[in-house]
Structures are given as C-alpha cells and as structure tokens.
Enzyme design. Structure first.
Site, PDB file in Angstrom:
ATOM      1  N   GLU A 217       0.368  -1.553   0.338  1.00  0.00           N
ATOM      2  CA  GLU A 217      -0.073  -0.106  -0.188  1.00  0.00           C
ATOM      3  C   GLU A 217       0.625   1.668  -0.172  1.00  0.00           C
ATOM      4  O   GLU A 217       0.576   2.182  -0.802  1.00  0.00           O
ATOM      5  CB  GLU A 217      -0.895  -0.033   1.276  1.00  0.00           C
ATOM      6  CG  GLU A 217      -2.266  -1.218   0.946  1.00  0.00           C
ATOM      7  CD  GLU A 217      -3.005  -0.519   2.268  1.00  0.00           C
ATOM      8  OE1 GLU A 217      -4.241  -0.485   2.047  1.00  0.00           O
ATOM      9  OE2 GLU A 217      -2.550  -1.619   3.493  1.00  0.00           O
TER      10      GLU A 217
ATOM     11  N   GLU B 168      -4.659  -9.200   3.474  1.00  0.00           N
ATOM     12  CA  GLU B 168      -5.033  -8.598   5.010  1.00  0.00           C
ATOM     13  C   GLU B 168      -5.954  -9.275   5.264  1.00  0.00           C
ATOM     14  O   GLU B 168      -6.450  -9.906   6.258  1.00  0.00           O
ATOM     15  CB  GLU B 168      -5.295  -7.464   4.437  1.00  0.00           C
ATOM     16  CG  GLU B 168      -3.560  -6.439   5.322  1.00  0.00           C
ATOM     17  CD  GLU B 168      -2.794  -5.833   3.808  1.00  0.00           C
ATOM     18  OE1 GLU B 168      -2.353  -5.375   4.067  1.00  0.00           O
ATOM     19  OE2 GLU B 168      -3.218  -6.756   2.700  1.00  0.00           O
TER      20      GLU B 168
END
Length: 245
Positions: free
Chosen positions: A108, A128
């Site tokens: 990210e 995640e």
C-alpha cells in the site's frame, strides 16, 4: 526502525528492520509518517527503500495482534491512516524503490507513492483479509490504478503478483534488473528535481484533490473497530501467528 538520510535535495527513508523483513510495528508506523513529514520540509524528493532482502512485509502482526487489550483499534487505525496515506499527502514527490517483497502495508505504501521503480525480484501482495483484517489504502485507491476486478483479486485472495504484472497493472512505473535500481531511481529524482518546486507541489495538490475524502479516516477507524472483535477474524490472525496450524 526507520532510517532517515538527507543528501542534497533528496531525503531517503529506509525501512530498517531486515531481520523481520522490515515489518512495521505500531511505533514504526508513527516513525514512518514523521520521516515523510521531515522529508517534505527538508528535501525536494523523498525516496523510500527497504533494508536487506525485502522492501516492507507490512505490519508486524505479532506486535499488533490483540492490541484491543492495551491499545484501542482506533489508535491502530489512525496510525495506519497516517502512514499509508502519508506518501500522497506530503507536498513533495515520493518515489518507492522496491526490491524484494512489498506485502500488505508495504504494497500500500508503494501504491501511495507518486512513482515506483521495482526490480524483477520484487513481489506484491495484499494478504490482510486472509488474516482477518483488510487493506485500507488499497480498497480506497488501488482500483483507480489497476481496476476493480484486479483489486478484488488481490484483496480477496492474498496471492502475490510479480513486478512485471504490477507494472502492467499500473502499480509501478518501471521494472529493472536489481543492479539497475539505483540508476533508475536517480534518473527519476534528477528529473523531478529539475522541475520548479511550486509546479511540482501544484501537480501533487490537484492530483490528490481528485481523490480526497474527508470521511476516509473515520471509515478506516470504523472498519478496524468492526473486525477487531469478530471471532472469525481473530481466529484467522491466531492461525497466522501459530504458523497456520
């Protein structure tokens, strides 16, 4: 775990925890944002690097799992927001130099950077959801670069993609052999530094304005609070920490 170096007009921010593949602790998230803000004040370009054989493996799950007893999920969410959205929020360009895995929050951060150069050995993944969380920056932004279905494939499966695929999907600008990473990053930093600073800041400001959302932080806090107490999510994190048993 964050090393900061300033050379001429370039600030280099290094994830410096190679024994843990540069995974970010709660304090490391705060240190990273502080380094970004310092670079925005002192330099014309910020370059992000990872020490050792990884760029950044994301959050250190062992250090943040079960934080509800000591640190509210909202605190973790706020630290994540400040770190993951940081590269797009600072006024100067941020360039990610990626060698090795960039997973979870590491991916990210690369996506949030303005420019990214990756070696052929780099890999990108959003695992995640497989451990009971979710990738907050990715779900807000990465679909703009690679498309909704590709984002969903990344976020729902956790499967990695290689550097060339990341380039084809618009997630990095260039892919080079490992020995060419420094030269490619230097070329970009020199090109950016040759452009008048006010023009660069204005470009970043207007690009950011197209995606700014005053409610993003609140939604991130709400999302992390929601999964923090879900038994299925907690069980997924525990399986990960126990090696999948």
């Amino acid at each position: 775990m964050i090393r900061y170096d300033l050379t001429d007009e370039v600030a280099t921010v290094t994830f410096d925890r190679p024994e843990k593949r540069n995974a970010l602790t709660l304090d490391g998230l705060a240190e990273f944002r502080e380094a970004l803000d310092r670079g925005a004040e002192e330099a014309r370009v910020v370059v992000l690097r990872g020490a050792g054989d990884a760029f950044c493996a994301g959050d250190d799950i062992a250090s943040v799992a079960g934080l509800g007893e000591e640190v509210a999920p909202a605190t973790l969410a706020t630290r994540l927001y400040d770190a993951l959205f940081g590269p797009e929020q600072v006024e100067v360009p941020v360039i990610a130099a990626v060698d090795g895995p960039a997973y979870g929050g590491g991916f990210e951060i690369v996506a949030a950077a303005d420019l990214a150069v990756a070696t052929a050995d780099a890999a990108f993944a959003l695992p995640e959801a497989t451990i009971g969380a979710y990738p907050p920056y990715a779900v807000a932004r990465v679909g703009e670069a690679c498309g909704r279905k590709r984002l969903l494939e990344l976020a729902l499966t956790g499967e990695p993609i290689d550097a060339e695929t990341a380039r084809e999907w618009g997630l990095c600008n260039r892919v080079v052999e490992g020995s060419g990473l420094d030269d490619a990053v230097d070329d970009l930093t020199q090109a950016v530094c040759s452009v008048p600073g006010p023009s660069v800041a204005l470009v970043k400001r207007y690009v950011r304005a197209a995606t700014e959302d005053a409610d993003e932080r609140a939604r991130l806090v709400e999302g992390f609070s929601a999964v923090a107490d879900e038994p299925e999510c907690l069980a997924a994190a525990e399986r990960f920490l126990s090696g999948g048993e």
